[in-house]
Design a protein around this motif. Structure first.
Motif, mmCIF file in Angstrom:
data_model
loop_
_atom_site.group_PDB
_atom_site.id
_atom_site.type_symbol
_atom_site.label_atom_id
_atom_site.label_comp_id
_atom_site.label_asym_id
_atom_site.label_seq_id
_atom_site.Cartn_x
_atom_site.Cartn_y
_atom_site.Cartn_z
ATOM 1 N N UNK A 231 0.962 6.890 -4.503
ATOM 2 C CA UNK A 231 1.447 6.874 -5.889
ATOM 3 C C UNK A 231 0.524 6.050 -6.783
ATOM 4 N N UNK A 232 0.019 4.937 -6.263
ATOM 5 C CA UNK A 232 -0.899 4.112 -7.051
ATOM 6 C C UNK A 232 -2.218 4.841 -7.307
ATOM 7 N N UNK A 233 -2.709 5.553 -6.295
ATOM 8 C CA UNK A 233 -3.954 6.315 -6.494
ATOM 9 C C UNK A 233 -3.731 7.442 -7.496
ATOM 10 N N UNK A 238 -7.819 2.074 -8.558
ATOM 11 C CA UNK A 238 -8.965 2.083 -7.661
ATOM 12 C C UNK A 238 -8.729 1.196 -6.455
ATOM 13 N N UNK A 239 -9.711 1.084 -5.557
ATOM 14 C CA UNK A 239 -9.534 0.266 -4.348
ATOM 15 C C UNK A 239 -9.240 -1.194 -4.654
ATOM 16 N N UNK A 240 -9.950 -1.786 -5.634
ATOM 17 C CA UNK A 240 -9.713 -3.194 -5.940
ATOM 18 C C UNK A 240 -8.340 -3.394 -6.566
ATOM 19 N N UNK A 241 -7.957 -2.514 -7.506
ATOM 20 C CA UNK A 241 -6.646 -2.633 -8.136
ATOM 21 C C UNK A 241 -5.534 -2.407 -7.116
ATOM 22 N N UNK A 245 -3.082 -5.555 -6.774
ATOM 23 C CA UNK A 245 -1.783 -5.373 -7.433
ATOM 24 C C UNK A 245 -0.713 -4.773 -6.527
ATOM 25 N N UNK A 246 -1.091 -4.126 -5.441
ATOM 26 C CA UNK A 246 -0.106 -3.471 -4.587
ATOM 27 C C UNK A 246 -0.011 -4.138 -3.219
ATOM 28 N N UNK A 247 -1.153 -4.266 -2.547
ATOM 29 C CA UNK A 247 -1.133 -4.729 -1.158
ATOM 30 C C UNK A 247 -0.799 -6.215 -1.067
ATOM 31 N N UNK A 248 -1.494 -7.039 -1.849
ATOM 32 C CA UNK A 248 -1.263 -8.483 -1.748
ATOM 33 C C UNK A 248 0.165 -8.893 -2.118
ATOM 34 N N UNK A 249 0.750 -8.377 -3.197
ATOM 35 C CA UNK A 249 2.150 -8.764 -3.474
ATOM 36 C C UNK A 249 3.134 -8.366 -2.387
ATOM 37 N N UNK A 250 2.817 -7.323 -1.618
ATOM 38 C CA UNK A 250 3.698 -6.895 -0.537
ATOM 39 C C UNK A 250 3.438 -7.642 0.762
ATOM 40 N N UNK A 251 2.439 -8.524 0.770
ATOM 41 C CA UNK A 251 1.993 -9.167 2.014
ATOM 42 C C UNK A 251 2.260 -10.659 2.037
ATOM 43 N N UNK A 252 3.230 -11.128 1.287
ATOM 44 C CA UNK A 252 3.511 -12.559 1.256
ATOM 45 C C UNK A 252 3.910 -13.123 2.624
ATOM 46 N N UNK A 253 4.703 -12.414 3.443
ATOM 47 C CA UNK A 253 5.043 -12.984 4.766
ATOM 48 C C UNK A 253 3.823 -13.236 5.635
#
Length: 335
Positions: A231-233, A238-241, A245-253
Motif C-alpha cells: 500500500x505504501x509503494x 520509495x525505499x527510504x520513505x 515512515x513505515x518499518x521503523x514505527x512498527x519495529x519499536x519492540x
C-alpha cells in the motif's frame, strides 16, 4: 382452579429449578451454572497443571502456595542478594566488610565513601567515558541491524539468501579468533589512513558488525504485514520513505530489545576496550576499575562497582516489559 397464591415459596423454588433445567421452548436441558463454569475452566487453554477441583483441596492449595513462597525467596536471594550486598558494602567501611561481611551496618553508614569514589578516584570521568562508549556502540548497532535487516527482509536483493547465509556463518566464528585481524584493521584502517587506536571509533565501529542483531531484526521484519508495504509503494513511497515512515514505527519492540542488548554488552565489555583504548583518560569503567583495584581501598572500590551498575539496572527497569510480554517479538499488526 389453582392460583399462584396457592404455591408456597419452597414449591416456587423447585418449579424455577425445573424450568431452568428443562430449557426454553422445549430445547435441551440446561447444564447447571456451576457445572458449566467448571467445564469451561477445565476446557480453557490457560488452565494450569492444577485443575479447579485440585485448588479446592486445602492440602493441595497450601502445599502449592508454600512452594511458591519458597521459590520466590530462593530467587530473591540468588538474583537480588549480590546486588543488595554490593549496595550495602558501598556505604560500609572496609574494616566492617572484612570482619563481618554479612552484617547489616554494624557501625553505621558512611556516605562519604560514595563521594570519594566519585571524585577522588575520578570515577566520574570513567562513568562518562562508559556512557559515550555505550551510546556510540548502540547507535552503530541500531543503524547496521535495521538497515541490513530491512534490505534482506523487505527489499530482498537478488543474492539476499547468500548474504543471509554468510551472516549466519559468522555466528559460528569464535570472537577470540577475530581479535588479531580486527586489531590490525583498526591500527591501519583502509581508506582512512589514520589509526583509530585511543579513539572511541575503535570500539563503536566493530560493535556495529553484530551478526546476531542483524538476524534478529531480519526475523522480526519477516513477520511484518506485506500488505502495508504494498500500500505504501502504491502511494508512491520509495525505499527510504518506506523504511523511515513505515518499518521503523512498527519495529519499536525489536528496537528496544536490540538497544538493551547493545548497551549492556558495551557496558560490561573488557577485552576489546582494553586493547584499543590504552589512554586511561578515555577508558571506561570496565577497564579502569580492575586497574585501580590494587591502588584504592576496598570500600571505595565496592562503591565504584555499585556506581557502575546503575545504568544496567535502570535499563532493565525501563525495558522489562519488552522481555516479559510474550508477544513482544510477534511483529503482527492486527485490524
Amino acid at each position: 382452579m389453582t392460583t399462584s397464591t396457592d404455591f408456597t415459596p419452597e414449591v416456587m423454588n423447585v418449579m424455577t429449578d425445573e424450568i431452568e433445567s428443562a430449557g426454553v421452548a422445549g430445547g435441551p436441558p440446561r447444564r447447571p451454572r456451576r457445572r458449566r463454569k467448571e467445564k469451561a475452566a477445565q476446557d480453557s487453554p490457560d488452565r494450569g497443571i492444577l485443575s479447579p477441583s485440585d485448588w479446592r483441596r486445602r492440602r493441595t492449595r497450601w502445599t502449592n502456595r508454600t512452594l511458591h513462597i519458597v521459590l520466590l525467596v530462593i530467587l530473591f536471594i540468588v538474583g537480588l542478594g549480590p546486588l543488595l550486598w554490593l549496595a550495602k558494602s558501598a556505604i560500609t567501611p572496609t574494616a566492617d566488610t572484612l570482619r563481618t561481611p554479612m552484617a547489616i551496618f554494624p557501625h553505621g553508614v558512611d556516605w562519604s565513601i560514595v563521594s570519594t569514589a566519585w571524585s577522588t578516584v575520578h570515577i566520574d570521568v570513567q562513568f562518562v567515558n562508559t556512557i559515550w562508549v555505550a551510546a556510540g556502540s548502540w547507535a552503530c548497532q541500531i543503524v547496521v541491524a535495521t538497515t541490513a535487516g530491512y534490505a534482506l527482509s523487505v527489499l530482498r536483493p537478488k543474492y539476499g539468501n547468500v548474504i543471509h547465509g554468510l551472516v549466519l556463518g559468522t555466528l559460528f566464528v569464535p570472537a577470540v579468533v577475530l581479535l588479531v585481524p580486527l586489531y590490525l584493521t583498526i591500527l591501519n584502517p583502509p581508506l582512512i589512513g589514520t589509526s583509530l587506536i585511543n579513539t572511541f571509533w575503535a570500539v563503536w565501529l566493530p560493535a556495529g558488525a553484530n551478526a546476531f542483531n542483524v538476524v534478529l531484526v531480519k526475523r522480526f521484519f519477516d513477520n511484518l504485514p506485506r500488505e502495508v508495504f504494498e500500500a505504501a509503494r502504491t502511494d508512491g513511497a520509495g525505499p527510504f520513505r518506506l523504511f523511515w515512515s513505515i518499518v521503523l514505527p512498527m519495529s519499536k519492540p525489536i528496537l528496544g530489545v536490540v538497544s538493551v542488548f547493545a548497551i549492556i554488552a558495551a557496558w560490561k565489555d573488557y577485552l576489546w576496550p582494553m586493547l584499543v583504548l590504552q589512554d586511561p583518560a578515555i577508558q571506561p569503567l570496565s577497564v579502569r576499575l580492575p586497574n585501580l583495584q590494587a591502588a584504592i581501598e576496598l570500600d571505595v572500590f565496592l562503591a565504584a562497582l555499585a556506581i557502575s551498575t546503575l545504568i544496567p539496572i535502570a535499563l532493565f527497569l525501563v525495558f522489562q516489559g519488552l522481555f516479559l510480554r510474550s508477544a513482544g517479538l510477534g511483529g503482527a499488526v492486527k485490524g
